[in-house]
Design a protein around this motif. Structure first.
Motif, PDB file in Angstrom:
ATOM      1  N   UNK A   1       6.696  -6.233   0.300  1.00  0.00           N
ATOM      2  CA  UNK A   1       6.775  -7.681   0.137  1.00  0.00           C
ATOM      3  C   UNK A   1       8.255  -8.028   0.070  1.00  0.00           C
ATOM      4  N   UNK A   2       8.692  -8.863   0.989  1.00  0.00           N
ATOM      5  CA  UNK A   2      10.107  -9.206   1.119  1.00  0.00           C
ATOM      6  C   UNK A   2      10.275 -10.709   0.901  1.00  0.00           C
TER       7      UNK A   2
ATOM      8  N   UNK B   1       7.754 -12.215   3.411  1.00  0.00           N
ATOM      9  CA  UNK B   1       7.293 -11.339   4.485  1.00  0.00           C
ATOM     10  C   UNK B   1       6.492 -10.206   3.860  1.00  0.00           C
ATOM     11  N   UNK B   2       5.366  -9.901   4.459  1.00  0.00           N
ATOM     12  CA  UNK B   2       4.676  -8.661   4.125  1.00  0.00           C
ATOM     13  C   UNK B   2       4.701  -7.815   5.391  1.00  0.00           C
TER      14      UNK B   2
ATOM     15  N   UNK C   1      -2.560  -6.016  -2.733  1.00  0.00           N
ATOM     16  CA  UNK C   1      -2.494  -6.855  -1.532  1.00  0.00           C
ATOM     17  C   UNK C   1      -3.295  -8.151  -1.686  1.00  0.00           C
ATOM     18  N   UNK C   2      -4.467  -8.063  -2.294  1.00  0.00           N
ATOM     19  CA  UNK C   2      -5.319  -9.242  -2.445  1.00  0.00           C
ATOM     20  C   UNK C   2      -4.662 -10.284  -3.349  1.00  0.00           C
ATOM     21  N   UNK C   3      -4.103  -9.853  -4.451  1.00  0.00           N
ATOM     22  CA  UNK C   3      -3.411 -10.764  -5.368  1.00  0.00           C
ATOM     23  C   UNK C   3      -2.216 -11.418  -4.667  1.00  0.00           C
ATOM     24  N   UNK C   4      -1.469 -10.629  -3.939  1.00  0.00           N
ATOM     25  CA  UNK C   4      -0.306 -11.155  -3.225  1.00  0.00           C
ATOM     26  C   UNK C   4      -0.726 -12.182  -2.177  1.00  0.00           C
ATOM     27  N   UNK C   5      -1.776 -11.889  -1.435  1.00  0.00           N
ATOM     28  CA  UNK C   5      -2.257 -12.828  -0.420  1.00  0.00           C
ATOM     29  C   UNK C   5      -2.652 -14.157  -1.054  1.00  0.00           C
ATOM     30  N   UNK C   6      -3.332 -14.099  -2.195  1.00  0.00           N
ATOM     31  CA  UNK C   6      -3.699 -15.321  -2.911  1.00  0.00           C
ATOM     32  C   UNK C   6      -2.464 -16.078  -3.378  1.00  0.00           C
TER      33      UNK C   6
END
Length: 136
Positions: free
Chosen positions: A5-6, A67-68, A104-109
């Motif tokens: 995650x950038x 950015x991911x 990943x799911x938390x970050x996407x949310x």
């Protein structure tokens, strides 16, 4: 390979080359900042087969992006790739924050559900690239 995650947030006073002129990043209009940050896409295309770029406004109104991506290599090398690509001075090393993605799911949310932080929303669409295997 590692998922990263950038956050790419150029300092407001950083002078950038835009239309063959050096200008402080904060003096670029929002659309110009979007064009400037969009230069990350060719770099990502050359170093990874999977990424997502989301543009957001800082509280100041300046644009930054998240950015991911999947990257084969060390986080330091990824940071240097981005710094060289944007010609970011080492004194602005904090302009790029890179973290390993653990959830990943938390970050996407977090990236897509911005109701609580309306100032961070942007009308610029996300840019996403997935590997060909994703479509098979």
């Amino acid at each position: 390979s590692q998922r990263y995650f950038i956050t790419l947030a150029l300092p407001h006073r950083e002078k950038v080359l835009f239309n063959n002129k050096k200008i402080e990043y904060r003096m670029l209009k929002t659309r110009e900042q979007h064009i400037y940050l969009g230069k990350v896409i060719p770099l990502l295309d050359s170093i990874t087969s999977e990424y997502m770029v989301i543009y957001e406004h800082c509280f100041s109104g300046d644009l930054h992006c998240h950015i991911t991506c999947t990257y084969r290599g060390h986080r330091k090398d990824l940071k240097i790739d981005i710094m060289r690509h944007f010609d970011i001075k080492p004194t602005y090393v904090n302009a790029i924050d890179i973290r390993i993605i653990y959830d990943e799911e938390h970050l996407k949310n977090y990236l897509t559900e911005k109701d609580l932080k309306k100032y961070q929303t942007s009308t610029f669409p996300k840019v996403e690239k997935k590997p060909i295997e994703f479509f098979n």
